[in-house]
Design a protein around this motif. Structure first.
Motif, PDB file in Angstrom:
ATOM      1  N   GLU A 182       0.896  -1.854   0.525  1.00  0.00           N
ATOM      2  CA  GLU A 182       0.240   0.060  -0.235  1.00  0.00           C
ATOM      3  C   GLU A 182       0.853   1.041   0.016  1.00  0.00           C
ATOM      4  N   GLN A 183       0.986   2.061  -1.361  1.00  0.00           N
ATOM      5  CA  GLN A 183       1.911   3.374  -1.382  1.00  0.00           C
ATOM      6  C   GLN A 183       0.924   4.392  -0.226  1.00  0.00           C
ATOM      7  N   GLN A 184       2.519   4.767   0.359  1.00  0.00           N
ATOM      8  CA  GLN A 184       2.136   6.286   1.115  1.00  0.00           C
ATOM      9  C   GLN A 184       1.369   7.402   0.547  1.00  0.00           C
ATOM     10  N   PRO A 185       1.128   8.171   1.140  1.00  0.00           N
ATOM     11  CA  PRO A 185       1.225   9.565   0.490  1.00  0.00           C
ATOM     12  C   PRO A 185       2.310   9.720  -0.340  1.00  0.00           C
ATOM     13  N   ASP A 186       3.209  10.315  -0.104  1.00  0.00           N
ATOM     14  CA  ASP A 186       4.701  10.538  -0.306  1.00  0.00           C
ATOM     15  C   ASP A 186       5.312   9.869  -1.557  1.00  0.00           C
ATOM     16  N   GLY A 187       4.635   8.739  -1.932  1.00  0.00           N
ATOM     17  CA  GLY A 187       5.093   7.834  -2.957  1.00  0.00           C
ATOM     18  C   GLY A 187       5.819   6.477  -2.882  1.00  0.00           C
ATOM     19  N   SER A 188       5.445   6.133  -0.438  1.00  0.00           N
ATOM     20  CA  SER A 188       6.816   5.569  -0.226  1.00  0.00           C
ATOM     21  C   SER A 188       6.384   3.939   0.184  1.00  0.00           C
ATOM     22  N   TYR A 189       6.770   3.477   0.739  1.00  0.00           N
ATOM     23  CA  TYR A 189       6.108   2.077   1.327  1.00  0.00           C
ATOM     24  C   TYR A 189       6.539   1.486   2.497  1.00  0.00           C
ATOM     25  N   SER A 198      12.424  -9.400  12.887  1.00  0.00           N
ATOM     26  CA  SER A 198      13.122 -10.083  14.166  1.00  0.00           C
ATOM     27  C   SER A 198      13.055  -8.098  14.939  1.00  0.00           C
ATOM     28  N   THR A 199      13.214  -7.841  14.735  1.00  0.00           N
ATOM     29  CA  THR A 199      13.574  -6.417  15.488  1.00  0.00           C
ATOM     30  C   THR A 199      12.335  -5.368  15.576  1.00  0.00           C
ATOM     31  N   LEU A 200      11.060  -5.898  14.434  1.00  0.00           N
ATOM     32  CA  LEU A 200      10.412  -4.626  14.510  1.00  0.00           C
ATOM     33  C   LEU A 200      10.426  -3.355  14.405  1.00  0.00           C
ATOM     34  N   VAL A 201      12.020  -3.171  13.811  1.00  0.00           N
ATOM     35  CA  VAL A 201      11.675  -1.806  13.472  1.00  0.00           C
ATOM     36  C   VAL A 201      11.349  -1.256  11.827  1.00  0.00           C
ATOM     37  N   MET A 202      11.016  -0.252  11.711  1.00  0.00           N
ATOM     38  CA  MET A 202       9.855  -0.021  10.698  1.00  0.00           C
ATOM     39  C   MET A 202      10.834   1.381   9.809  1.00  0.00           C
ATOM     40  N   TYR A 203      10.509   0.595   8.496  1.00  0.00           N
ATOM     41  CA  TYR A 203      11.365   2.156   7.795  1.00  0.00           C
ATOM     42  C   TYR A 203      10.811   2.212   7.023  1.00  0.00           C
ATOM     43  N   ASP A 204      11.195   3.151   5.725  1.00  0.00           N
ATOM     44  CA  ASP A 204      10.522   3.594   5.046  1.00  0.00           C
ATOM     45  C   ASP A 204      10.716   4.021   3.668  1.00  0.00           C
ATOM     46  N   MET A 205      10.245   2.917   2.785  1.00  0.00           N
ATOM     47  CA  MET A 205      11.109   2.709   1.492  1.00  0.00           C
ATOM     48  C   MET A 205      10.480   3.681  -0.250  1.00  0.00           C
ATOM     49  N   MET A 206      11.555   4.703  -0.596  1.00  0.00           N
ATOM     50  CA  MET A 206      11.368   4.955  -2.499  1.00  0.00           C
ATOM     51  C   MET A 206      12.115   4.404  -2.985  1.00  0.00           C
ATOM     52  N   LYS A 207      11.397   4.116  -3.752  1.00  0.00           N
ATOM     53  CA  LYS A 207      11.314   3.573  -5.883  1.00  0.00           C
ATOM     54  C   LYS A 207      12.266   4.109  -6.189  1.00  0.00           C
ATOM     55  N   GLN A 208      13.641   4.671  -6.820  1.00  0.00           N
ATOM     56  CA  GLN A 208      14.094   5.584  -7.449  1.00  0.00           C
ATOM     57  C   GLN A 208      13.866   5.053  -9.282  1.00  0.00           C
TER      58      GLN A 208
END
Length: 310
Positions: free
Chosen positions: A287-294, A300-310
């Protein structure tokens, strides 16, 4: 009492998920050694067993199948010294790596009194498949015990073979245990169709902000740079596996993508080192976020990242 002591350790590596029993393996004259007559006699005593996608041969004059100790996901054999040859299998929630499986086993054994690593983990080729072998000793109820284990992992499937013996009996049964281990043939199904679908989303370059820059290739290799400059003095690279669904995470095809990184090379400020784990699992919402990121989550750590396709 002796039987129960060793049996307890074997059960530590047994997984409880049923897999379909599969047959079909063979041995060669070269494997057996000796003359044609000796080989014929040895083949007469060999029996075939299977567990999930594994098939193997064992000498019925050496190993007795312990049906009452075996389960749908494990096989247990004992020799005349009451040493144990235990085999277990499971289908896990995430892709498997044998070194990660080995590290999990080690976390259990280090809690036993007298724990000591006898042989460091080493890769072994068995019937064209890669296993990792490891040997340690420990005490259980005051009895010195040695365990030789082999680990195999392919996509979601995990297999472990353990030879467990009291210290004075270990050498007597080791070679016979290795004969069984070396006869193993694996036929674990691949996940190629789902991986190709997942790559349609994953392949390319991803900006992870402060967490770096991830490049994923069609050939299942990746490079994770520490920043978008793609400085090879600060990065790790290796291979990856992936899927378009993951029941453990609760998403079906079209809702998310799962991928796992298997690091092979790591550099920090130009110095080669090692990553903290042989594998890293990630779950991505499609589900793409409003800024275009995912959004990407470390499983394992439950750390969240925002990833943007280049």
């Amino acid at each position: 009492m002796k039987k129960n002591k060793i049996g307890t350790t074997v059960k530590l590596t047994v997984c409880a998920l049923l897999l379909v029993l599969l047959a079909g393996c063979g041995a060669s004259k070269e494997d057996a050694g000796g003359s044609a007559e000796e080989y014929a006699l040895e083949m007469d005593s060999l029996k075939q067993a299977g567990l999930g996608a594994m098939s193997l041969l064992y000498d019925g004059s050496v190993w007795t199948y312990a049906e009452e100790e075996s389960t749908d996901a494990s096989l247990v054999f004992r020799d005349t010294d009451n040493s144990v040859l235990g085999i277990s299998c499971s289908r896990e929630s995430y892709y498997q790596h044998p070194l990660d499986m080995l590290n999990t086993a080690k976390q259990i054994y280090v809690t036993f009194p007298g724990y000591e690593e006898i042989e460091a983990p080493a890769e072994k080729q068995v019937q064209n498949d890669s296993w990792y072998e490891w040997v340690c000793q420990y005490e259980e109820d005051g009895v010195e015990t040695i365990v030789l284990q082999r680990f195999y992992g392919r996509n979601y499937y995990a297999y472990t073979i353990s030879y467990v013996a009291e210290k004075e009996a270990y050498d007597a049964g080791k070679n016979e245990a290795l004969k069984v281990m070396n006869s193993v043939v694996m036929s674990v199904p691949d996940n190629e169709e789902a991986e190709e679908k997942a790559k349609e989303f994953l392949v390319g370059e991803w900006d992870l902000g402060e967490s770096g820059y991830l490049v994923m290739e069609q050939d299942s290799t990746y490079t994770w740079y520490m920043d978008s400059s793609k400085d090879e003095q600060n990065m790790h690279r290796g291979t990856y596996g992936c899927d378009v669904e993951n029941a453990a995470a609760g998403f079906a095809e079209g809702e998310g993508v799962y991928f796992v990184l298997f690091p092979e090379v790591f550099y920090a400020e130009g110095k080669e080192g090692k990553t903290g784990s042989p594998k890293y699992d990630y779950l991505v919402s499609t589900e793409q976020q409003p800024d275009g990121s995912y959004q990407m989550l470390n499983g394992s750590t439950l750390v969240m990242y925002d990833m943007m396709k280049q």
